[in-house]
Design an enzyme around this catalytic site. Structure first.
Site, PDB file in Angstrom:
ATOM      1  N   ARG A  57      -2.278  -1.067 -19.664  1.00  0.00           N
ATOM      2  CA  ARG A  57      -2.137  -0.980 -18.219  1.00  0.00           C
ATOM      3  C   ARG A  57      -0.638  -0.867 -17.932  1.00  0.00           C
ATOM      4  O   ARG A  57      -0.156   0.211 -17.668  1.00  0.00           O
ATOM      5  CB  ARG A  57      -2.774  -2.220 -17.566  1.00  0.00           C
ATOM      6  N   LYS A  82      -0.179 -15.025  -7.152  1.00  0.00           N
ATOM      7  CA  LYS A  82      -0.316 -13.702  -6.524  1.00  0.00           C
ATOM      8  C   LYS A  82      -1.551 -13.665  -5.620  1.00  0.00           C
ATOM      9  O   LYS A  82      -2.398 -14.569  -5.681  1.00  0.00           O
ATOM     10  CB  LYS A  82      -0.445 -12.644  -7.625  1.00  0.00           C
ATOM     11  N   TYR A 104     -32.088  -6.377   6.553  1.00  0.00           N
ATOM     12  CA  TYR A 104     -31.909  -4.934   6.332  1.00  0.00           C
ATOM     13  C   TYR A 104     -32.660  -4.466   5.093  1.00  0.00           C
ATOM     14  O   TYR A 104     -32.611  -5.109   4.045  1.00  0.00           O
ATOM     15  CB  TYR A 104     -30.422  -4.599   6.133  1.00  0.00           C
ATOM     16  N   MET A 123     -23.153  -8.607   7.652  1.00  0.00           N
ATOM     17  CA  MET A 123     -21.733  -8.807   7.901  1.00  0.00           C
ATOM     18  C   MET A 123     -21.429 -10.236   8.360  1.00  0.00           C
ATOM     19  O   MET A 123     -20.467 -10.857   7.920  1.00  0.00           O
ATOM     20  CB  MET A 123     -21.237  -7.812   8.956  1.00  0.00           C
TER      21      MET A 123
HETATM   22  C1  LIG Z   1      -3.000 -12.589 -12.954  1.00  0.00           C
HETATM   23  C2  LIG Z   1      -2.196 -12.710 -14.169  1.00  0.00           C
HETATM   24  C3  LIG Z   1      -2.135 -13.915 -14.896  1.00  0.00           C
HETATM   25  C4  LIG Z   1      -3.000 -15.115 -14.569  1.00  0.00           C
HETATM   26  O1  LIG Z   1      -4.309 -14.896 -15.055  1.00  0.00           O
HETATM   27  P1  LIG Z   1      -5.463 -16.014 -14.915  1.00  0.00           P
HETATM   28  O2  LIG Z   1      -6.609 -15.434 -15.635  1.00  0.00           O
HETATM   29  O3  LIG Z   1      -5.732 -16.163 -13.454  1.00  0.00           O
HETATM   30  O4  LIG Z   1      -4.924 -17.253 -15.518  1.00  0.00           O
HETATM   31  C5  LIG Z   1      -1.247 -13.981 -15.960  1.00  0.00           C
HETATM   32  N1  LIG Z   1      -0.476 -12.927 -16.307  1.00  0.00           N
HETATM   33  C6  LIG Z   1      -0.532 -11.750 -15.645  1.00  0.00           C
HETATM   34  C7  LIG Z   1       0.333 -10.612 -16.097  1.00  0.00           C
HETATM   35  C8  LIG Z   1      -1.390 -11.597 -14.577  1.00  0.00           C
HETATM   36  O5  LIG Z   1      -1.457 -10.419 -13.944  1.00  0.00           O
END
Ligand SMILES: *Cc1c(COP(=O)(O)O)cnc(C)c1O
Length: 366
Positions: free
Chosen positions: A131, A35, A256, A304
């Site tokens: 969640r 993802k 800054y 930046m």
């Molecule tokens: C992102 C995610 C993972 C992977 O988690 P990592 O800590 O990157 O291994 C697994 N399961 C779900 C539901 C996730 O959202």
């Protein structure tokens, strides 16, 4: 063209990291979590490189699954956030994507879809993350409703997600594992619990499928270790170059808001990288930066497009010299600690301005 901010993705390390995951969980099938543009490493680049090495893929969004299919990927792909609207169910079906089903409203939508081929569904159980997922006491009824739904492929699969698996001393994970096993014991279908921290720290969580994300990229899921310490190799390194070297006298402030004042005369290096590239704005004074292979401290605010580093009075560094912000010799986990964040945010946060180069060499050329 001479390059300033760029990241190198070393694809030759992927097979090594996959082997480490397999070693840690030899009896489970491996779902590679790609993802968020494969955690900033490039969705199709990583998917293609993992092709044949893993048993399936997971993404968060329907669009991510669709782009993988459009890139020619044919393996199983699970969409972890599932669908919210009816139209998305048609995309899932058209592109043969599997789905995490976590809410009653999704079930209602599914009941009103009529297509010849059913959807491969993972019933998501909320075992404590709070969640996404069905609450434990609703599982028997949700299970029955899903089994009665013509659009749901049988048998149904099950998954849950850990809240605190990165903390080996937190008893919550053991409770989540026990609850998941108890709730799914009587059902056939595939089961999946573990993320990277689960794979490494909670062996009981290795069921039919494990879901590895961060460790595939060679990064540790724990705050007290680096990927290298876990036998992993970091795929991403971030680089730029020095664009100016200047003298500062004692007592001068830099950048800054003048958050750093020189205690003695020194040379200051200006590096062409900033939060506009994804370098963390909250990196504190002292955050290490590699210049010509030597660590020097970041001083002053991250801007930046630039950061400033204290090269030391005797430095021979000059404009044009190459700089590494993180990589094999400077763990991204360490930079994350200095910036009060986790390495996930750093690799995900590389912006489109940063040119991405691929490497397939087994040793780094920087
Ligand atoms: C992102 C995610 C993972 C992977 O988690 P990592 O800590 O990157 O291994 C697994 N399961 C779900 C539901 C996730 O959202």
């Amino acid at each position: 063209m001479i390059r300033t901010a760029h990241a190198v993705i070393n694809l030759s390390f992927l097979a090594h990291n996959v082997a480490q995951v397999r070693k840690a969980a030899p009896n489970s099938k491996l779902m590679a979590v790609i993802k968020a543009n494969a955690y900033g490493h490039g969705l199709s680049r990583i998917a293609e490189a993992l092709d044949g090495l893993v048993d399936g893929f997971a993404v968060a969004r329907v669009q991510e699954g669709v782009s993988l299919r459009n890139a020619g990927l044919w393996q199983r792909i699970v969409v972890l956030e599932g669908f919210t609207e009816r139209e998305e169910v048609f995309d899932l079906l058209d592109f043969e994507l599997e789905v995490s089903l976590h809410s009653p409203h999704q079930l209602e939508i599914l009941k009103h879809v009529h297509r010849p081929a059913p959807l491969n569904v993972w019933l998501k159980i909320d075992t404590g993350m709070n969640r996404l997922g069905f609450k434990p006491d609703t599982i028997p009824t949700s299970y029955a409703q899903l089994m009665a739904c013509e659009m749901v492929k049988k048998p149904l699969n099950f998954m849950t997600h850990f809240a605190n698996a990165d903390d080996k001393n937190d008893s919550k994970t053991a409770k989540q594992i026990a609850l998941f096993k108890q709730l799914t014991a009587d059902y056939e279908g595939e089961k999946s619990m573990a993320n990277s921290a689960g794979i490494l720290a909670w062996q009981d969580s290795q069921t039919d499928w494990i879901r590895a994300g961060i460790m595939l990229y060679g990064i540790s899921p724990f705050s007290d270790s680096t990927g290298a310490e876990l036998g992993l190799k970091p795929l991403m390194s971030l680089h730029s170059r020095l664009i100016s070297v200047r003298d500062v006298a004692t007592g001068e402030t830099v950048g800054y808001s003048g958050t750093w004042t020189s205690e003695k005369a020194t040379k200051l290096g200006v590096v062409a990288i900033g939060y506009g590239d994804g370098y963390p704005r909250y990196a504190q004074n002292g955050t290490p930066v590699l210049i010509n292979g030597e660590r020097v401290p970041l001083v002053g605010r991250v801007s930046m497009d630039m950061i400033t580093v204290d090269l030391g009075l005797n430095s021979t560094a000059k404009a044009g010299d190459s700089v590494t912000l993180w990589g094999e010799k400077l763990p991204v986990e360490e930079i994350a600690r200095w910036a009060n964040t986790i390495p996930y945010t750093l690799v995900c946060g590389i912006t489109p301005r940063v040119e991405i180069l691929e490497s397939r060499h087994s040793d780094t050329f920087f």
